[in-house]
Each structure stands twice: as C-alpha cells, then as structure tokens.
Write a protein that holds these residues in place. Structure first.
Motif, short mmCIF file in Angstrom:
data_model
loop_
_atom_site.label_atom_id
_atom_site.label_comp_id
_atom_site.label_asym_id
_atom_site.label_seq_id
_atom_site.Cartn_x
_atom_site.Cartn_y
_atom_site.Cartn_z
N THR A 36 -7.66 -6.20 0.59
CA THR A 36 -7.76 -5.02 1.46
C THR A 36 -6.64 -4.05 1.07
N GLY A 37 -6.27 -3.14 1.98
CA GLY A 37 -5.23 -2.15 1.68
C GLY A 37 -5.85 -0.87 1.17
N SER A 38 -4.99 0.09 0.86
CA SER A 38 -5.49 1.41 0.41
C SER A 38 -6.00 1.33 -1.03
N SER A 39 -5.36 0.49 -1.84
CA SER A 39 -5.69 0.51 -3.28
C SER A 39 -7.16 0.23 -3.58
N LEU A 66 -8.21 -12.41 0.40
CA LEU A 66 -6.86 -12.94 0.24
C LEU A 66 -6.20 -13.34 1.55
N ASP A 67 -6.41 -12.52 2.58
CA ASP A 67 -5.53 -12.69 3.73
C ASP A 67 -6.12 -12.10 5.00
N GLY A 132 -4.10 -6.12 -5.02
CA GLY A 132 -3.23 -4.96 -4.99
C GLY A 132 -1.81 -5.49 -5.05
N MET A 133 -0.83 -4.58 -5.04
CA MET A 133 0.56 -5.07 -5.06
C MET A 133 1.38 -4.26 -4.06
N GLY A 134 2.18 -4.95 -3.26
CA GLY A 134 3.03 -4.26 -2.29
C GLY A 134 4.25 -3.65 -2.97
N HIS A 138 4.80 -7.91 -3.49
CA HIS A 138 4.00 -8.99 -2.89
C HIS A 138 2.55 -8.91 -3.37
N GLY A 140 -1.26 -10.63 -2.06
CA GLY A 140 -1.66 -11.19 -0.78
C GLY A 140 -0.51 -10.86 0.17
N ARG A 167 1.29 2.38 9.42
CA ARG A 167 0.47 3.59 9.40
C ARG A 167 -0.95 3.32 9.91
N LYS A 202 5.05 3.12 -6.57
CA LYS A 202 4.98 1.74 -7.09
C LYS A 202 5.52 1.65 -8.53
C1 F6R Z 1 -4.28 -6.86 0.89
C2 F6R Z 1 -3.10 -7.49 0.35
C3 F6R Z 1 -1.84 -6.77 0.04
C4 F6R Z 1 -2.03 -5.38 -0.55
C5 F6R Z 1 -0.69 -4.71 -0.80
C6 F6R Z 1 -0.85 -3.30 -1.32
O1 F6R Z 1 -5.32 -7.80 1.10
O2 F6R Z 1 -3.16 -8.66 0.18
O3 F6R Z 1 -1.07 -7.56 -0.85
O4 F6R Z 1 -2.76 -5.49 -1.75
O5 F6R Z 1 0.04 -4.67 0.40
O6 F6R Z 1 -1.38 -2.51 -0.31
P1 F6R Z 1 -1.86 -1.02 -0.59
O7 F6R Z 1 -3.04 -1.12 -1.48
O8 F6R Z 1 -2.24 -0.49 0.78
O9 F6R Z 1 -0.70 -0.32 -1.19
#
Ligand code: F6R
Length: 246
Positions: A36-39, A66-67, A132-134, A138, A140, A167, A202
């Motif tokens: 999930t997430g924006s990416s 993933l989560d 995606g990557m935090g 991170h 997941g 957000r 990022k």
């Molecule tokens: C989502 C997830 C997270 C996102 C990460 C990036 O299922 O597991 O690891 O991939 O937080 O989030 P965005 O894409 O919103 O920058």
C-alpha cells in the motif's frame, strides 16, 4: 539488483505495472505480494487499465499484502484492506477468496502472524513481491533495528513512520501505534522482488539502501542480497546516486 531508471512517478508506475503484468501473463496463477502507500497507486491504475483492455487477467492469481495496522477493522477507511479494495481489488478480477491481508482486528498477534505465514507457505510462497520504501528505509513495517526481523510479526511504529502516515488520518493521535507486517525473511523468500521509489525526499535513503552497507538499520539494504530484485526508481529518487550508477 537491477535498477531501472524512470523519468518520473508516472513513468515509474507504467514500467513497474508492465513488469507485474508480464508476470501474470507468463504465470496466470501467480502469487503476488502487494503493497500500500502512495508509491503503488499509479501501478494499480495501470494494472486496472490493462485488465479493462483485456491485456491482463487476474482470475487465477492469489495475493498477499505486506501489512495491516493492528486494531483497524477491514472496513475502517484507513485500513490497508480498505485501501486495497478501493485502489485495486474493486476494479479487477482477483477472486475474493484469494485476497489475503493480515487481519488487524485480531487481538492475538502471535496467532494472527503465524496464521498469515502459514497461509503464504500453503499457497506455495510469493512469486513476485511489490515493495515501496519508507524514508528510513523500512520495507513493509520493518523499521530500523539491531537485527533483521524474520516472519510476520507485530511491530511498534516509529515516530517517523507515524509522522509520515499522519497525512492519511485526522491527526497523528489517530495513527495506530502497531501493525502486523511480513518480516524481512518472509519478504526475502519471494522468488522475485520489485521495489519502486519516487521523489527527491527518498534520494538519500535510496543511496544508502541500494549502495550502502547491508544493515538492519536500513532494512531495505537486505535486498542487495536477494538474487532477483528489480528497483524501478525515478530520476528524483536517484539524484544522490550520481556516478554510482555508471
Ligand atoms: C506499505 C508499506 C510501506 C510503504 C512505505 C512507503 O504496504 O509496507 O513500507 O511501502 O511506507 O510508503 P509511500 O509509498 O507512501 O512513500
């Protein structure tokens, strides 16, 4: 790790969706790991378009996300269940009984996480995992730690993740403090991994994760050790990698 350079978010989304569509065309009963997430929103839009145009058929696929936030029910509008149905599942033909996410409403974390890992295993393991990557590296909800976490488990979200995710909620206080997430070992067991990264914010973590030392302090750095990873990254996110790419 193979790095595919994309011009911008839309280009990244199209290229990554093409890779996922190819996976499903080549193996219609693929087990897909989703994020999930924006990416990934643009990827889902492209896959929906491919489905509507008859290019890709998800009717034999199984999915594992993933989560999920711990404590949110599937119908909560900030749950990852809700996100996935709204942005993808409601518009494609993945059979409902083959859609899997951790169940955030289950209070017994150990039991729910064990159930999820067993379900992945029983399905035969993930063929292609989307990540995606935090901002802190991170994947997941595997946050920076002293060791790499293993199977699906319950995590306490870090302040930076709560801050980044607020957000989507009315306030930071409304962001759940815990989540169930596939562990790094669960992710690394996927036969193929595709990670997408977009945006200037990022750029620093892309450099650390893809070119720095492999360390649990940057969870995505473990992907350097996986035999089949494609990173689709846009110019802005690659902007601090400079000559490392040549
Ligand atoms: C989502 C997830 C997270 C996102 C990460 C990036 O299922 O597991 O690891 O991939 O937080 O989030 P965005 O894409 O919103 O920058």
């Amino acid at each position: 790790m193979k790095i595919i350079r994309a011009k911008d978010y839309n280009d990244m989304s199209r290229k990554a969706a093409g890779i996922i569509a190819a996976q499903v065309i080549l193996k219609p009963d693929s087990i897909l790991g989703l994020a999930t997430g924006s990416s990934p929103i643009g990827i889902y839009e492209n896959l929906i378009k491919g489905y509507r145009e008859g290019d890709v058929d998800f009717s034999a696929c199984t999915t594992f996300n993933l989560d999920e936030y711990r404590g949110l029910t599937a119908d909560h509008d900030q749950s990852y269940h809700y996100f996935m149905y709204k942005n993808f599942f409601d518009s494609v033909n993945v059979p409902r009984d083959r859609i899997n996410l951790p169940d955030g409403s289950q209070p017994d974390a150990e039991k729910e996480c064990a159930r999820y890992d067993a379900a992945i295993e029983a399905a035969g393991g993930v063929d292609l995992q989307l990540l995606g990557m935090g901002l802190n590296g991170h994947i997941g909800f595997n946050e920076p730690e002293d060791t790499f976490p293993k199977g699906t488990h319950c995590v306490d979200l870090t302040e930076s993740t709560i801050e980044a995710n607020k957000r989507f909620f009315a306030s930071a206080d409304d962001v759940p403090r815990q989540a169930y997430t596939m562990g790094v070992q669960t992710i690394m067991r996927a036969r193929k991994i595709i990670i997408i990264v977009s945006g200037q914010n990022k750029a620093e973590i892309v450099r650390k994760a893809f070119f720095g030392p492999v360390t649990p302090q940057v969870p995505a750095s473990i992907l350097q050790l996986h035999p089949d990873v494609v990173a689709v990254v846009d110019e802005a996110a690659l902007s601090e990698c400079g000559d490392l790419l040549k």
